[in-house]
Design an enzyme around this catalytic site. Structure first.
Site: not given
Ligand code: NAD
Length: 292
Positions: A10, A33, A58, A80, A132, A134, A158, A162, A198, A222, A290
């Site tokens: 995302f 992926l 990774i 990732a 995060t 969190e 989670y 992190k 959500l 949130r 949860r």
């Molecule tokens: P997401 O779940 O949408 O995407 C994660 C991506 O990482 C996916 O494309 C997945 O294929 C890849 N991935 C997973 N395991 C992998 C591995 N072992 N090797 C290589 N690639 C791998 O996550 P997101 O929402 O884009 O979040 C990105 C980062 O931001 C994360 O570290 C998350 O903790 C952090 N974050 C997200 C939010 C949020 O609201 N989405 C908020 C705070 C922090």
């Protein structure tokens, strides 16, 4: 040239799209992926000459080293992760693998690469870890927002994984002088988010006639940030951040989950009215909160 992990998820895919559309340098994206990735949507038609994609893990140090040594990036942005709290509660294994072990293997590979760089490039190099809010746990409704100095108090696997990755990143700066930056973001929203979180879940369930679940009594609150604002913060920290520092990033707004979902329902009532003339509010169901 920058190296991005998880760039098909995302936030990463939004980051890549904006980076390439604003005429910055090329990007290498290493992504496994998983189910959460939005690779097709993210890479569709954008600067194929400036985006190198590699499908891999990774935690595979050899793969990471090979990519670093053949593309020679000046920064790594580490997105990732396994990211869905519910999944971390039912099946935490993948979270340990990617978020903890994967971050460790990545740090090792990148540090080894960084040590071989010529001095000017070594000084300019940055490793930006996307984490995060969190990791700071929950707050009482009246409490002020977390700061960079808040105590770590992860409440689910989670958040714990992190937190573990944050500690590793910090330790690599303190121990080896490895030039790290860490961002703690609040909840992000925007295009290309997998519909288990959500906002996209509420929208997709609403328009497909399914129940729209809200945890507990819906008063969980949130702080939200639009994904493009978060990407701007990441670029700012990459450019101006002081190595070894952490930066909290939020949207300066706090909304109860019920209010978020009710707003979505009201907007959909206008934009895509139900065929039976009733409101999407009818589909809201409150489910057991949860664990954690
Ligand atoms: P997401 O779940 O949408 O995407 C994660 C991506 O990482 C996916 O494309 C997945 O294929 C890849 N991935 C997973 N395991 C992998 C591995 N072992 N090797 C290589 N690639 C791998 O996550 P997101 O929402 O884009 O979040 C990105 C980062 O931001 C994360 O570290 C998350 O903790 C952090 N974050 C997200 C939010 C949020 O609201 N989405 C908020 C705070 C922090």
């Amino acid at each position: 040239m920058i190296f991005v992990t998880g760039g098909s998820g995302f936030i990463g895919s939004n980051f890549i799209r904006e980076w390439l559309n604003s005429n910055r340098g090329a990007i290498v994206n290493l992504d496994k992926l998983t189910y959460a990735s939005r690779f097709a949507a993210a890479s569709n038609g954008i600067h194929p000459d400036k985006l190198y994609f590699f499908c891999g893990d990774i935690a595979d140090r050899q793969t990471v080293s090979g990519l670093l040594n053949s593309h020679y990036p000046l920064a790594v942005i580490h997105f990732a992760a396994e990211t869905h709290v519910d999944r971390s509660i039912s099946t935490p294994n993948e979270f340990i693998h990617t978020n903890v072990l994967g971050t460790f293997e990545l740090l090792e590979a990148v540090k080894t690469y960084w040590e071989t760089l010529p001095i000017a490039k070594k000084e300019a190099f940055r490793f930006l870890h996307v984490s995060t809010d969190e990791v700071f746990g929950s707050l009482d409704a009246s409490a002020p927002p977390s700061t960079e100095l808040s105590r770590y108090a992860p409440n689910n696997p989670y958040a714990a994984t992190k937190a573990a990755s944050d500690h590793l990143v910090r330790a690599y700066f303190q121990t080896y002088g490895f030039p790290t930056l860490t961002i703690h973001s609040s909840n992000a929203f925007g295009p290309l988010q997998f519909p288990e979180k959500l906002i996209p879940l509420a929208i997709t369930n609403a328009v497909s006639g399914k129940p729209i679940p809200i945890y507990g009594d819906g008063t969980n609150t949130r702080q939200w940030i639009f994904v493009e604002d978060l990407c701007a913060a990441i670029r700012a920290v990459l450019k101006e951040g002081r190595i070894g520092q952490t930066y909290n990033v939020g949207g300066a707004n706090e909304i109860e989950n019920t209010k978020v979902v009710e707003t979505i329902c009201a907007l959909l009532d206008q934009a895509k009215p139900r065929l039976d003339g009733l409101s999407y509010h009818q589909q809201i169901v409150y489910v057991r909160d949860r664990l954690g």
